[in-house]
Design a protein around this motif. Structure first.
Motif, PDB file in Angstrom:
ATOM      1  N   GLU A 150      37.475 -27.991  11.954  1.00  0.00           N
ATOM      2  CA  GLU A 150      37.238 -29.431  11.838  1.00  0.00           C
ATOM      3  C   GLU A 150      36.569 -29.982  13.090  1.00  0.00           C
TER       4      GLU A 150
ATOM      5  N   PRO B 205      36.985 -35.782  13.817  1.00  0.00           N
ATOM      6  CA  PRO B 205      37.861 -34.898  14.607  1.00  0.00           C
ATOM      7  C   PRO B 205      37.444 -34.738  16.057  1.00  0.00           C
TER       8      PRO B 205
ATOM      9  N   VAL C  97      43.934 -31.274  15.187  1.00  0.00           N
ATOM     10  CA  VAL C  97      43.057 -30.858  14.088  1.00  0.00           C
ATOM     11  C   VAL C  97      42.692 -29.392  14.278  1.00  0.00           C
TER      12      VAL C  97
ATOM     13  N   HIS D 135      30.484 -34.113  10.897  1.00  0.00           N
ATOM     14  CA  HIS D 135      30.093 -33.013  10.005  1.00  0.00           C
ATOM     15  C   HIS D 135      28.918 -32.258  10.597  1.00  0.00           C
TER      16      HIS D 135
ATOM     17  N   ARG E  34      34.333 -29.415   7.460  1.00  0.00           N
ATOM     18  CA  ARG E  34      35.465 -30.075   6.819  1.00  0.00           C
ATOM     19  C   ARG E  34      35.004 -30.712   5.511  1.00  0.00           C
TER      20      ARG E  34
END
Length: 308
Positions: free
Chosen positions: A87, A296, A83, A237, A92
């Motif tokens: 990310e 990720p 990745v 995130h 992302r």
């Protein structure tokens, strides 16, 4: 030809070295972040607009360079993933909308007691705050307030990017996801000890009081850091931790002692308890990776992935 035992020893030594690289990288990044606040010499207090603007510029530069620090760590630690760097750091698009809504909702549930408390004490102010949060003009006024901009925008964005987005990927290969959730906040908590320097310089309190306040600040920043680290590891995130951080900065610490002395103490305590219970009940469902896709940073985790 190497014997199998020698190969295992070398692997163990490599893993040990990698862990030291992880910890030292996080420590250096924390030092650079805090050190950037003091590159500007000034006798003015930390809430003076000119001090705020300079410090905001400094930490924005550090946070902008944090991806380079992670990239350098990946090179030194010989880390290879499928990745992108962004990310890994939580920037992302997959699962973005749930990442904006659900962690913030979870945090607001925890603050049910303080929100009810505020509504009971100042119903007009509470209504105005809700209305202003939906008013574009109010947002424009806030953007002109240096203290608001620091507390609600710059600090959440830069601190989460550096102390969560950059540090957690560096720690996960060494500690695993679960331990990383509790180790990363230690750097975050220690980073706030720099307030001791400012309090001492301004001679506001005795050294014993300053140290007591610093200890309490370390405790709650470490606990909060563990929560946002958990959000990051579960969602993959950075936006969720940033919004939760901003919301918590706007609310401050729950004032339970005031609630115990309130005329409507029973109703308030019920709201506080319900908020805490609902938070615990919803903690895992609202952070279920099902909403956010593949995480990720979990690709760096040794088996078993646990929190991921």
């Amino acid at each position: 030809m190497l014997e199998p035992g020698n190969g295992l020893i070398r692997q163990a030594e490599h893993a040990h070295t990698r862990c030291w690289v992880c910890v030292l990288s996080c420590f250096l990044l924390a030092c650079v972040y805090v050190g950037s606040l003091y590159v500007w010499r000034s006798s003015l207090p930390r809430d003076h607009p000119s001090v705020i603007k300079r410090r905001c510029a400094s930490v924005l530069v550090v946070s902008a360079l944090s991806p380079a620090a992670v990239k350098a760590w990946m090179h030194w630690a010989d880390i290879r993933v499928d990745v992108s760097l962004w990310e890994l750091m939580g920037v992302r698009m997959e699962g973005f909308v749930p990442a904006v809504i659900l962690p913030l909702l979870l945090t607001m549930v925890f603050y049910l007691g303080p929100l009810v408390h505020s509504a009971l004490d100042n119903p007009d102010d509470f209504t105005m705050e809700v209305q202003s949060s939906l008013d574009v003009h109010s947002w424009r006024l806030c953007l002109g307030d240096a203290v608001w901009l620091r507390n609600q925008v710059v600090a959440p964005v830069t601190e989460e990017l550096v102390f969560r987005g950059a540090m957690l990927p560096m720690l996960v290969p060494c500690t695993g996801p679960t331990a990383a959730v509790f180790v990363a906040p230690l750097f975050f908590g220690v980073a706030h000890f720099h307030h001791i320097i400012e309090q001492r310089r301004l001679h506001k309190d005795s050294m014993s009081v300053i140290l007591l306040v610093a200890g309490m600040q370390f405790l709650y920043t470490a606990v909060f850091g563990a929560f946002t680290a958990f959000i990051f590891m579960r969602t993959g995130h950075i936006v969720g931790p940033v919004l939760c951080h901003s919301f918590c900065n706007s609310q401050g610490l729950p004032d339970i002692s005031s609630a115990l002395q309130h005329p409507q103490r029973t109703a308030l305590l019920f709201a506080y308890v319900m908020g805490a219970l609902l938070f615990l009940v919803l903690l895992f469902p609202l952070t279920d990776p099902f909403f956010y896709g593949a995480i990720p940073v979990c690709s760096l985790a040794p088996a078993p992935p646990s929190v991921c």
